[in-house]
Motif scaffolding. Structure first.
Motif, mmCIF file in Angstrom:
data_model
loop_
_atom_site.group_PDB
_atom_site.id
_atom_site.type_symbol
_atom_site.label_atom_id
_atom_site.label_comp_id
_atom_site.label_asym_id
_atom_site.label_seq_id
_atom_site.Cartn_x
_atom_site.Cartn_y
_atom_site.Cartn_z
ATOM 1 N N SER A 52 45.893 -13.817 -27.874
ATOM 2 C CA SER A 52 44.490 -13.951 -28.254
ATOM 3 C C SER A 52 43.831 -15.110 -27.515
ATOM 4 O O SER A 52 42.691 -14.998 -27.042
ATOM 5 C CB SER A 52 44.380 -14.156 -29.768
ATOM 6 O OG SER A 52 43.044 -14.361 -30.160
ATOM 7 N N GLN A 53 44.553 -16.231 -27.394
ATOM 8 C CA GLN A 53 44.023 -17.388 -26.692
ATOM 9 C C GLN A 53 43.821 -17.088 -25.217
ATOM 10 O O GLN A 53 42.814 -17.483 -24.617
ATOM 11 C CB GLN A 53 44.977 -18.579 -26.858
ATOM 12 C CG GLN A 53 44.458 -19.881 -26.249
ATOM 13 C CD GLN A 53 43.157 -20.338 -26.874
ATOM 14 O OE1 GLN A 53 43.037 -20.407 -28.093
ATOM 15 N NE2 GLN A 53 42.171 -20.639 -26.037
ATOM 16 N N SER B 222 35.940 -16.403 -21.493
ATOM 17 C CA SER B 222 35.122 -17.592 -21.228
ATOM 18 C C SER B 222 34.957 -17.810 -19.738
ATOM 19 O O SER B 222 33.858 -18.137 -19.260
ATOM 20 C CB SER B 222 35.770 -18.830 -21.869
ATOM 21 O OG SER B 222 35.793 -18.716 -23.271
ATOM 22 N N GLN C 109 33.410 -8.215 -27.162
ATOM 23 C CA GLN C 109 34.664 -8.212 -26.405
ATOM 24 C C GLN C 109 34.864 -6.897 -25.671
ATOM 25 O O GLN C 109 35.279 -6.873 -24.504
ATOM 26 C CB GLN C 109 35.831 -8.482 -27.355
ATOM 27 C CG GLN C 109 35.866 -9.904 -27.904
ATOM 28 C CD GLN C 109 36.954 -10.103 -28.929
ATOM 29 O OE1 GLN C 109 37.388 -9.173 -29.590
ATOM 30 N NE2 GLN C 109 37.413 -11.344 -29.066
ATOM 31 N N LYS D 175 31.422 -9.298 -32.959
ATOM 32 C CA LYS D 175 32.358 -9.969 -32.051
ATOM 33 C C LYS D 175 33.194 -8.942 -31.291
ATOM 34 O O LYS D 175 33.428 -9.070 -30.088
ATOM 35 C CB LYS D 175 33.271 -10.906 -32.847
ATOM 36 C CG LYS D 175 34.246 -11.682 -31.976
ATOM 37 C CD LYS D 175 35.091 -12.631 -32.809
ATOM 38 C CE LYS D 175 36.066 -13.398 -31.920
ATOM 39 N NZ LYS D 175 36.921 -14.330 -32.695
ATOM 40 N N GLU E 193 43.241 -14.152 -23.893
ATOM 41 C CA GLU E 193 42.096 -13.249 -23.770
ATOM 42 C C GLU E 193 40.789 -14.012 -23.911
ATOM 43 O O GLU E 193 39.825 -13.756 -23.177
ATOM 44 C CB GLU E 193 42.193 -12.148 -24.827
ATOM 45 C CG GLU E 193 43.318 -11.145 -24.559
ATOM 46 C CD GLU E 193 43.489 -10.147 -25.687
ATOM 47 O OE1 GLU E 193 42.859 -10.345 -26.761
ATOM 48 O OE2 GLU E 193 44.247 -9.175 -25.508
ATOM 49 N N ASN E 194 40.742 -14.966 -24.861
ATOM 50 C CA ASN E 194 39.535 -15.778 -25.046
ATOM 51 C C ASN E 194 39.245 -16.624 -23.808
ATOM 52 O O ASN E 194 38.078 -16.783 -23.409
ATOM 53 C CB ASN E 194 39.685 -16.681 -26.269
ATOM 54 C CG ASN E 194 39.639 -15.910 -27.574
ATOM 55 O OD1 ASN E 194 39.097 -14.805 -27.625
ATOM 56 N ND2 ASN E 194 40.200 -16.466 -28.627
ATOM 57 N N ASN E 195 40.306 -17.168 -23.212
ATOM 58 C CA ASN E 195 40.129 -17.973 -22.002
ATOM 59 C C ASN E 195 39.610 -17.127 -20.847
ATOM 60 O O ASN E 195 38.752 -17.569 -20.068
ATOM 61 C CB ASN E 195 41.452 -18.635 -21.606
ATOM 62 C CG ASN E 195 41.872 -19.726 -22.568
ATOM 63 O OD1 ASN E 195 41.058 -20.251 -23.324
ATOM 64 N ND2 ASN E 195 43.145 -20.078 -22.550
#
Length: 233
Positions: free
Chosen positions: A144-145, A152, A187, A183, A147-149
């Motif tokens: 998850s982190q 961003s 995505q 959200k 994918e978020n990075n």
């Protein structure tokens, strides 16, 4: 503690199901156990002139020092996580990485694929369950982190799209759509655009009105997909 090495390949050999290389680093020879796929890759091109670079796990024992080498930091970190599980030693960790890629292991753990994990020699049903229990939540959080990075980073390079998506989110909130669904749609929209690998010219044609319309269509019919998200481009 030795955690990284760059050196000249001196020798490589196989002992039963273990694979080793000897690296010369500033006049010292380091014997390192590696995974099978990397061993085969080196063996087919052992006359190359470039130094080898490895991320290391250094295990100190009473009668020996063991070095395990990996071509990526992620592989080495996963190996560390495996060793932190009670009852699992270094050779089980290596056997797992010998048979499966890191992506295959990660997907198997997240998807609860016990059959695939237990197919590795030395890993039975109980050990498989322990691996999934210990690592599943950590791997889900890490994915998850990542994918978020990635999102961003993508948005920082696509400022116009970023502003449009923020406006779409505000509009959907004003229409009382649930925040978790908003959200999710953001995505999905980003992933759809990323997968299309659109040009800067195509990005300029993406409008607030079009994204809002497609987002509302999706949220009002969640069984549909976003295949037509950019049909007008």
């Amino acid at each position: 503690m030795i955690s990284w090495i760059k050196g000249e390949l001196i020798d490589l050999w196989q002992t039963n199901n273990k694979f080793f290389i000897l690296l010369n680093c500033h006049g010292l020879g380091y014997e390192i156990q590696i995974i099978e796929s990397f061993f085969k890759e080196i063996n087919t091109n052992k006359n190359h002139n470039d130094d080898l670079v490895l991320w290391l796990k250094h295990i100190k024992k009473e009668d020996s020092d063991l070095l395990f080498g990996f071509i990526s930091k992620d592989e080495r970190n996963f190996f560390n996580e495996i060793l932190n599980i009670k009852g699992i030693g270094s050779q089980i960790g290596i056997a797992l990485l010998n048979k499966l890629t890191l992506l295959e292991i990660t997907n198997a753990i997240i998807d609860n694929d016990k059959k695939l994990i237990s197919s590795v020699q030395g890993i039975g049903q109980k050990m498989t369950e322990r691996i999934i229990l210990e690592l599943k939540s950590k791997l889900i959080s890490k994915r998850s982190q990542q994918e978020n990075n990635e999102i961003s980073d993508f948005l920082s390079k696509n400022q116009n799209l970023n502003m449009i998506l923020k406006d779409v989110e505000i509009a959907l909130e004003s229409l009382n759509y649930p925040k978790k669904d908003i959200k999710k749609i953001s995505q999905l929209t980003i992933n759809t655009i990323k997968n299309k690998k659109i040009s800067s010219e195509e990005e300029a044609n993406i409008t607030f009105e079009h994204l809002l319309e497609q987002s509302m269509n999706y949220l009002n019919n969640k069984d549909s997909n976003l295949v037509q998200l950019h049909s007008k481009l």
